[in-house]
Design a protein around this motif. Structure first.
Motif, PDB file in Angstrom:
ATOM      1  N   TYR A  83       0.771   7.618   4.147  1.00 43.88           N
ATOM      2  CA  TYR A  83       1.628   6.448   4.333  1.00 43.88           C
ATOM      3  C   TYR A  83       1.373   5.834   5.710  1.00 43.88           C
ATOM      4  O   TYR A  83       1.095   6.534   6.672  1.00 43.88           O
ATOM      5  CB  TYR A  83       3.100   6.824   4.231  1.00 43.88           C
ATOM      6  CG  TYR A  83       3.561   7.183   2.834  1.00 43.88           C
ATOM      7  CD1 TYR A  83       4.139   6.236   2.006  1.00 43.88           C
ATOM      8  CD2 TYR A  83       3.420   8.473   2.346  1.00 43.88           C
ATOM      9  CE1 TYR A  83       4.568   6.554   0.728  1.00 43.88           C
ATOM     10  CE2 TYR A  83       3.845   8.808   1.065  1.00 43.88           C
ATOM     11  CZ  TYR A  83       4.418   7.843   0.261  1.00 43.88           C
ATOM     12  OH  TYR A  83       4.831   8.164  -1.006  1.00 43.88           O
ATOM     13  N   GLY A 109      -1.224  10.517  -3.533  1.00 44.06           N
ATOM     14  CA  GLY A 109      -1.254   9.098  -3.206  1.00 44.06           C
ATOM     15  C   GLY A 109      -1.979   8.755  -1.928  1.00 44.06           C
ATOM     16  O   GLY A 109      -2.387   7.623  -1.720  1.00 44.06           O
ATOM     17  N   GLY A 110      -2.132   9.734  -1.033  1.00 47.35           N
ATOM     18  CA  GLY A 110      -2.776   9.449   0.250  1.00 47.35           C
ATOM     19  C   GLY A 110      -1.746   9.400   1.367  1.00 47.35           C
ATOM     20  O   GLY A 110      -0.621   9.874   1.238  1.00 47.35           O
ATOM     21  N   THR A 139       1.210   4.087  -2.942  1.00 51.10           N
ATOM     22  CA  THR A 139       1.079   5.514  -2.625  1.00 51.10           C
ATOM     23  C   THR A 139       2.223   6.298  -3.257  1.00 51.10           C
ATOM     24  O   THR A 139       2.017   7.360  -3.862  1.00 51.10           O
ATOM     25  CB  THR A 139       1.082   5.732  -1.104  1.00 51.10           C
ATOM     26  OG1 THR A 139      -0.060   5.099  -0.534  1.00 51.10           O
ATOM     27  CG2 THR A 139       1.043   7.218  -0.757  1.00 51.10           C
ATOM     28  N   ASP A 148       0.839  -1.207   0.000  1.00 56.03           N
ATOM     29  CA  ASP A 148       0.000   0.000   0.000  1.00 56.03           C
ATOM     30  C   ASP A 148       0.872   1.254   0.000  1.00 56.03           C
ATOM     31  O   ASP A 148       0.596   2.220  -0.718  1.00 56.03           O
ATOM     32  CB  ASP A 148      -0.927   0.008   1.215  1.00 56.03           C
ATOM     33  CG  ASP A 148      -2.072  -0.979   1.089  1.00 56.03           C
ATOM     34  OD1 ASP A 148      -2.403  -1.363  -0.056  1.00 56.03           O
ATOM     35  OD2 ASP A 148      -2.639  -1.380   2.126  1.00 56.03           O
ATOM     36  N   ASN A 149       1.928   1.245   0.818  1.00 54.91           N
ATOM     37  CA  ASN A 149       2.853   2.383   0.837  1.00 54.91           C
ATOM     38  C   ASN A 149       3.564   2.543  -0.505  1.00 54.91           C
ATOM     39  O   ASN A 149       3.753   3.659  -0.998  1.00 54.91           O
ATOM     40  CB  ASN A 149       3.900   2.193   1.941  1.00 54.91           C
ATOM     41  CG  ASN A 149       3.390   2.623   3.302  1.00 54.91           C
ATOM     42  OD1 ASN A 149       2.267   3.101   3.441  1.00 54.91           O
ATOM     43  ND2 ASN A 149       4.209   2.436   4.317  1.00 54.91           N
TER      44      ASN A 149
END
Length: 226
Positions: free
Chosen positions: A137, A134-135, A123, A119-120
């Motif tokens: 972390y 990306g949002g 991002t 997920d990181n």
């Protein structure tokens, strides 16, 4: 072809998540043990995960140890014209401090840890390759106990010049709160649906009871009219 169970899991999670995040583009994940920090081919971007959680196993003395400071290096590139992207990845090893062997051992990671790390990575891909927001972390050290000070003399990443940053207490508290809330919200959602189901059953019960009372009253009154 996967060289280990952890490698297979990394590729599986990465391909599944990229299929959702960027279904129009084709991405590949390549494990590259020779990847060097900050040595980038023109057009490539870099992302470094500094606090992954992993377990190491010494192949010489069989000693195992947990580390909250596993470093993972990513180099990534997107060919916008061909809609094809590539990520090269290196998980840095650690030396066994029990037998002092010069052999550096690879880490193994749990699937839930890999999912958060991917997920990181996604991002960072969104920010650096797609120029998107990306949002947020995830800070992966917040949800597990501290494993003590990091021993740089046994860390391959430290020997190659990657400096570990230490998250502030405020960031750790925010991450721990977010993690706790997200975990707690799942049971609440289930209990909420259960509550609605019980409410429906109670409504049906009271409605049936009312109909039964009306029926009984009508039954008792009927002989009086005969």
């Amino acid at each position: 072809m996967c060289t280990s169970l952890t490698t297979c899991e990394w590729k599986k999670v990465f391909y599944e998540k990229m299929e959702v995040a960027k279904p129009a583009d084709s991405w590949e994940l390549i494990i590259d043990p020779n990847l060097k920090p900050s040595e980038l081919t023109p057009g490539w971007k870099q992302y470094v995960e500094q606090h992954a959680s992993g377990r190491f196993h010494c192949s010489w003395c069989w000693h195992t140890w947990q580390s909250a400071h596993v470093v993972i290096l990513f180099h990534m590139h997107l060919d916008r014209a061909r809609r094809m992207g590539s990520v090269r990845m290196r998980v840095f090893k650690q030396l066994c401090y029990e037998c002092s062997t010069a052999r550096e051992d690879e880490s193994s990671m749990l699937e839930e840890n890999i999912e958060g790390l991917v997920d990181n990575l996604i991002t960072s891909l969104r920010e650096q390759c797609y120029d998107e927001d990306g949002g947020q972390y995830r800070i992966h050290v917040a949800s597990r106990p501290d494993s003590g000070p990091h021993r740089t003399e046994f860390c391959e990443a430290c020997q190659e010049g990657i400096v570990h940053w230490k998250p502030s207490e405020k960031l750790l508290e925010e991450e721990a709160t977010t993690y706790t809330f997200s975990e707690a919200s799942k049971p609440r959602a289930q209990s909420g649906s259960g509550y609605n189901f019980l409410s429906l059953r109670w409504c049906l019960f009271w409605a049936s009871l009312c109909l039964l009372v009306v029926y009984l009253q009508f039954s008792f009154r009927s002989p009086a009219f005969l």
